[in-house]
Design a protein around this motif. Structure first.
Motif, PDB file in Angstrom:
ATOM      1  N   ALA A  73       0.883  -1.277  -0.002  1.00  0.00           N
ATOM      2  CA  ALA A  73      -0.073   0.109   0.015  1.00  0.00           C
ATOM      3  C   ALA A  73       0.900   1.179  -0.106  1.00  0.00           C
ATOM      4  CB  ALA A  73      -0.966   0.007   1.244  1.00  0.00           C
ATOM      5  N   PRO A  74       0.719   2.046  -1.148  1.00  0.00           N
ATOM      6  CA  PRO A  74       1.586   3.445  -1.163  1.00  0.00           C
ATOM      7  C   PRO A  74       0.653   4.587  -0.508  1.00  0.00           C
ATOM      8  CG  PRO A  74       0.420   2.854  -3.444  1.00  0.00           C
ATOM      9  CD  PRO A  74      -0.180   1.733  -2.390  1.00  0.00           C
ATOM     10  N   ASP A  75       1.206   5.826  -0.544  1.00  0.00           N
ATOM     11  CA  ASP A  75       0.477   6.927  -0.289  1.00  0.00           C
ATOM     12  C   ASP A  75       1.275   8.048  -0.970  1.00  0.00           C
ATOM     13  OD1 ASP A  75      -1.356   8.828   0.521  1.00  0.00           O
ATOM     14  OD2 ASP A  75      -0.547   9.055   2.374  1.00  0.00           O
ATOM     15  N   ALA A  76       0.615   9.465  -1.430  1.00  0.00           N
ATOM     16  CA  ALA A  76       1.502  10.127  -2.036  1.00  0.00           C
ATOM     17  C   ALA A  76       1.040  11.774  -1.264  1.00  0.00           C
ATOM     18  CB  ALA A  76       0.765  10.253  -3.607  1.00  0.00           C
ATOM     19  N   ALA A  77       2.071  12.686  -1.864  1.00  0.00           N
ATOM     20  CA  ALA A  77       2.003  14.085  -1.246  1.00  0.00           C
ATOM     21  C   ALA A  77       2.255  14.925  -2.308  1.00  0.00           C
ATOM     22  CB  ALA A  77       2.746  14.219   0.168  1.00  0.00           C
ATOM     23  N   TYR A  78       2.042  16.286  -2.143  1.00  0.00           N
ATOM     24  CA  TYR A  78       2.526  17.252  -2.990  1.00  0.00           C
ATOM     25  C   TYR A  78       3.179  18.222  -2.032  1.00  0.00           C
ATOM     26  CZ  TYR A  78       2.968  21.065  -6.308  1.00  0.00           C
ATOM     27  OH  TYR A  78       3.583  22.188  -6.781  1.00  0.00           O
ATOM     28  N   LYS A  79       4.412  18.770  -2.259  1.00  0.00           N
ATOM     29  CA  LYS A  79       5.171  19.649  -1.294  1.00  0.00           C
ATOM     30  C   LYS A  79       6.359  20.182  -1.949  1.00  0.00           C
ATOM     31  CE  LYS A  79       5.718  20.509   3.575  1.00  0.00           C
ATOM     32  NZ  LYS A  79       7.193  21.009   3.438  1.00  0.00           N
ATOM     33  N   ASN A  80       6.715  21.360  -1.861  1.00  0.00           N
ATOM     34  CA  ASN A  80       7.849  22.208  -2.619  1.00  0.00           C
ATOM     35  C   ASN A  80       7.767  21.986  -4.055  1.00  0.00           C
ATOM     36  OD1 ASN A  80       8.770  22.673   0.039  1.00  0.00           O
ATOM     37  ND2 ASN A  80       9.587  20.476   0.194  1.00  0.00           N
ATOM     38  N   GLY A  81       6.772  21.900  -4.775  1.00  0.00           N
ATOM     39  CA  GLY A  81       6.726  21.766  -6.149  1.00  0.00           C
ATOM     40  C   GLY A  81       6.985  20.287  -6.883  1.00  0.00           C
ATOM     41  N   LYS A  82       7.008  19.480  -5.998  1.00  0.00           N
ATOM     42  CA  LYS A  82       7.172  18.081  -6.169  1.00  0.00           C
ATOM     43  C   LYS A  82       6.165  17.109  -5.846  1.00  0.00           C
ATOM     44  CE  LYS A  82      11.513  18.794  -7.980  1.00  0.00           C
ATOM     45  NZ  LYS A  82      11.849  18.507  -9.509  1.00  0.00           N
ATOM     46  N   TYR A  83       6.065  16.035  -6.368  1.00  0.00           N
ATOM     47  CA  TYR A  83       4.880  14.795  -6.123  1.00  0.00           C
ATOM     48  C   TYR A  83       5.820  13.917  -5.621  1.00  0.00           C
ATOM     49  CZ  TYR A  83       1.686  17.412  -8.934  1.00  0.00           C
ATOM     50  OH  TYR A  83       0.732  18.567  -9.525  1.00  0.00           O
ATOM     51  N   TYR A  84       5.422  13.289  -4.346  1.00  0.00           N
ATOM     52  CA  TYR A  84       6.169  12.389  -3.569  1.00  0.00           C
ATOM     53  C   TYR A  84       5.395  11.175  -3.537  1.00  0.00           C
ATOM     54  CZ  TYR A  84       9.135  15.906  -2.018  1.00  0.00           C
ATOM     55  OH  TYR A  84       9.915  17.441  -2.005  1.00  0.00           O
ATOM     56  N   LEU A  85       5.733  10.152  -3.586  1.00  0.00           N
ATOM     57  CA  LEU A  85       5.211   8.804  -3.395  1.00  0.00           C
ATOM     58  C   LEU A  85       6.008   7.973  -2.349  1.00  0.00           C
ATOM     59  CD1 LEU A  85       3.055   6.797  -4.777  1.00  0.00           C
ATOM     60  CD2 LEU A  85       5.203   5.613  -5.885  1.00  0.00           C
ATOM     61  N   VAL A  92      10.161  10.335  -5.911  1.00  0.00           N
ATOM     62  CA  VAL A  92       9.871  11.829  -6.186  1.00  0.00           C
ATOM     63  C   VAL A  92       9.614  11.799  -7.598  1.00  0.00           C
ATOM     64  CG1 VAL A  92      10.465  14.181  -6.228  1.00  0.00           C
ATOM     65  CG2 VAL A  92      11.238  12.669  -4.376  1.00  0.00           C
ATOM     66  N   SER A  93       8.624  12.813  -8.146  1.00  0.00           N
ATOM     67  CA  SER A  93       8.431  13.114  -9.559  1.00  0.00           C
ATOM     68  C   SER A  93       7.956  14.349  -9.811  1.00  0.00           C
ATOM     69  CB  SER A  93       7.057  11.999 -10.140  1.00  0.00           C
ATOM     70  OG  SER A  93       7.164  12.505 -11.444  1.00  0.00           O
ATOM     71  N   ASP A  94       8.357  14.889 -10.884  1.00  0.00           N
ATOM     72  CA  ASP A  94       7.643  16.312 -11.277  1.00  0.00           C
ATOM     73  C   ASP A  94       6.275  16.022 -11.680  1.00  0.00           C
ATOM     74  OD1 ASP A  94      10.149  17.892 -10.874  1.00  0.00           O
ATOM     75  OD2 ASP A  94      10.886  17.172 -12.906  1.00  0.00           O
ATOM     76  N   SER A  95       5.723  14.998 -11.811  1.00  0.00           N
ATOM     77  CA  SER A  95       4.528  14.801 -12.346  1.00  0.00           C
ATOM     78  C   SER A  95       3.592  14.011 -11.460  1.00  0.00           C
ATOM     79  CB  SER A  95       4.370  14.057 -13.786  1.00  0.00           C
ATOM     80  OG  SER A  95       3.077  13.428 -14.118  1.00  0.00           O
TER      81      SER A  95
END
Length: 332
Positions: free
Chosen positions: A98-110, A137-140
């Protein structure tokens, strides 16, 4: 006569299509088997689901990648394919759970769990399985995600099922299921690439049953700590801060056929949605076993903030486009 037949066939095709895309479990447009949905709404206004991926007829939970799906109406979904695989990791080769995600500092985090070894269910003392939590981390929002630190956030305790909550003040908290560390939380560094300080043992009001898959969210100033209690029934606590103390509030979804559940709760276009997975008989498989499928239901709150009991339905959120259309008409 031929024109009538052609018209009838066309109408049947449209009807079949509408039924296919308006159902619960959610239809992702393929035969992919998914579980552990993490729902998020990003700046583009779409709903994104980050899920684990069950291989058909797998003997155990030997899972290899994570998938991302998006939708603007919760009915028609786009499958963006694998966003990360254990093949992209140097420190783990299995258990893409099971993953989760977030957006912070202009980046997407998994944030994801992965591991190594083998779990011997017959002779547990012979098990070599280990799991840890990584950050990619990803830009998308759809990836591809890249392992950001090349190792797990920590090696001890054994941990999985991460839930990353970012509060209104920008502080990030990582909740997880951990060996002898359930009901602990880790505050994350501002870059989300490391843990800040020690684990925080939360005050759960004296009730700490077996759990996995925590999910934390905030609504109208109330923090909610939700989880599959005993890995089956969905229950929750409430608090005035993201680290507690927490008050146990009880069950909001019963278990289904003695099978595990994993969920997320998110607001989308004025409606609160519960994403979860079901274990269902799936036609066309080479084996006779239930498979996991992501589903969704509306979730409703009482005036005092408590959650109303949720029943599993075949309709799910199939009428979401109509609800949104009606809301838009009322605003005119």
């Amino acid at each position: 006569m031929m024109n009538q037949l052609t018209t009838a066939a066309a109408l049947c095709a449209v009807l079949a299509s509408s039924l296919t895309f308006a159902q619960n479990p959610l239809n992702f447009g393929s035969n992919i088997k998914t579980a552990d949905p993490s729902g998020h709404v990003w700046a583009d206004g779409k709903m994104y689901l980050y899920t684990s991926h069950d291989e058909e007829c797998q003997q155990d939970f030997h899972m290899k990648d994570w998938h991302t799906f998006s939708s603007s109406d919760l009915v028609t979904w786009t499958d963006h394919g694998p966003s990360l695989s254990v093949d992209d990791l140097t420190w783990a080769d299995d258990f893409a759970w099971a993953p989760d995600a977030a957006y912070k500092n202009g980046k997407y985090y998994l944030v994801f769990p992965a591991g190594t070894g083998f779990k011997d269910r017959v002779n547990p003392e012979k098990s070599t399985k280990w799991m840890g939590i990584g950050i990619a981390v990803s830009d998308s929002p759809t990836g591809p995600f890249k392992d950001a630190i090349g190792k797990p956030l920590w090696k001890k305790p054994y941990a999985n099922d991460p839930s990353l909550f970012i509060d209104d003040d920008g502080k990030a908290y990582l909740y997880f299921h951990g060996m002898q560390h359930d009901y602990y939380v880790a505050e994350m560094a501002d870059d989300l690439l490391s843990v800040k300080g020690d684990f925080i043992k939360m005050d759960m009001g004296g009730y700490e049953p077996k759990m996995e898959g925590p999910w934390v969210f905030k609504r109208e100033g109330i923090y909610y700590f939700t989880m599959p209690e005993n890995n089956r029934v969905l229950t929750y606590y409430t608090a005035k801060s993201p680290t507690g103390p927490w008050k146990y509030q009880g069950v909001f979804m019963d278990e289904e056929a003695n099978a595990n559940n994993h969920h997320s709760i998110v607001e989308y276009k004025g409606h609160w949605i519960l994403f979860y997975h079901r274990w269902l008989q799936t036609p066309g498989l080479a084996c006779d076993k239930k498979q996991r499928h992501v589903a969704a239901e509306y979730i409703h709150f009482n005036e005092d903030g408590t959650i109303q009991k949720i029943e599993r339905t075949t309709e799910g959120v199939r009428d979401f486009p109509q609800r949104i259309k009606q809301s838009e008409q009322l605003k005119r």
